[in-house]
Design an enzyme around this catalytic site. Structure first.
Site, PDB file in Angstrom:
ATOM      1  N   CYS A 147     -11.121  -0.068   3.881  1.00 37.46           N
ATOM      2  CA  CYS A 147      -9.400   0.115   3.504  1.00 37.46           C
ATOM      3  C   CYS A 147      -8.536   1.404   3.580  1.00 37.46           C
ATOM      4  O   CYS A 147      -8.922   1.755   2.028  1.00 37.46           O
ATOM      5  CB  CYS A 147      -9.099  -1.133   2.122  1.00 37.46           C
ATOM      6  SG  CYS A 147      -7.013  -1.526   1.908  1.00 37.46           S
TER       7      CYS A 147
ATOM      8  N   GLN B 214       0.515  -1.145  -0.337  1.00 34.62           N
ATOM      9  CA  GLN B 214      -0.066   0.009  -0.559  1.00 34.62           C
ATOM     10  C   GLN B 214       0.855   1.315  -0.046  1.00 34.62           C
ATOM     11  O   GLN B 214       0.654   1.741   0.026  1.00 34.62           O
ATOM     12  CB  GLN B 214      -1.013   0.024   1.114  1.00 34.62           C
ATOM     13  CG  GLN B 214      -2.042  -1.157   0.661  1.00 34.62           C
ATOM     14  CD  GLN B 214      -2.892  -0.541   3.157  1.00 34.62           C
ATOM     15  OE1 GLN B 214      -2.763  -1.707   3.522  1.00 34.62           O
ATOM     16  NE2 GLN B 214      -3.949  -0.420   1.905  1.00 34.62           N
TER      17      GLN B 214
HETATM   18 NI    NI Z   1      -6.321  -2.410   3.023  1.00 34.73          NI
END
Ligand code: NI
Length: 174
Positions: A95, A51
């Site tokens: 998220c 991420q």
């Molecule tokens: Ni996530």
């Protein structure tokens, strides 16, 4: 420590499996520190290295999110699910790479996870409740999977279009 910027879906790096950590180095320790700082700042309860565009099997989490809770920052290197319960549970998930979008996802209620710690030792722990959902969600990230991949195609496309729009707006804002 430094804040890192979080990739927003859709991004090819969020769809790619990450590489195992082979050794606990100063770089890995620094990465973990940065990830925890970035996660708390967001704020979020979990973050996986892909991420922030680092393709390593590293995740951080802290699900002690209620006021007055003692923080429990955890760093898991190369985590694997070694057991999952037959019983399932449903949580509304979100998220940091898919901001402000939430949907119910069904997963095993409990999982046992093994991982390499920053101390160089192997650890194993059983997780339930929010911790279980969180660790499964973050391990998915290390395998290039997002929570919206569990949704019906139409709902997934709708969320993806919203994120494309958000990215265009952010790009315009500079
Ligand atoms: Ni996530």
């Amino acid at each position: 420590m430094a804040l890192r910027s979080i990739l927003i879906h859709p991004d090819p790096r969020l769809k790619k499996p990450a590489d195992p950590v082979t050794e606990v180095t100063d770089d890995i320790r620094r990465l973990a520190d940065d990830m925890l700082e970035t996660m708390y700042d967001a704020p979020g309860i979990g973050l996986a290295a892909p991420q922030i565009a680092v393709m390593s099997r590293v995740l951080v989490m802290d699900c002690m999110k209620d006021e007055g809770d003692t923080p429990r920052p955890m760093v898991l290197l190369n985590p694997t699910v070694t057991w999952s319960s037959e019983e399932t549970g449903v949580y509304e998930e979100g998220c940091l790479s898919i901001p402000e979008q939430y949907a119910e996802v069904t997963r095993p209620s409990e999982v046992e996870v093994a991982w390499l710690g920053l101390d160089g030792q192997m650890h194993s722990e059983k997780f339930d409740g929010l911790w279980s959902t969180c660790v499964q969600h973050e391990i998915d990230h290390l395998n290039g999977k997002l929570f919206i991949d569990y949704l019906k195609p139409l709902k997934r496309q709708m969320i993806t279009r919203k994120m494309q729009k958000l990215k265009r707006e952010r790009a315009r804002a500079g």
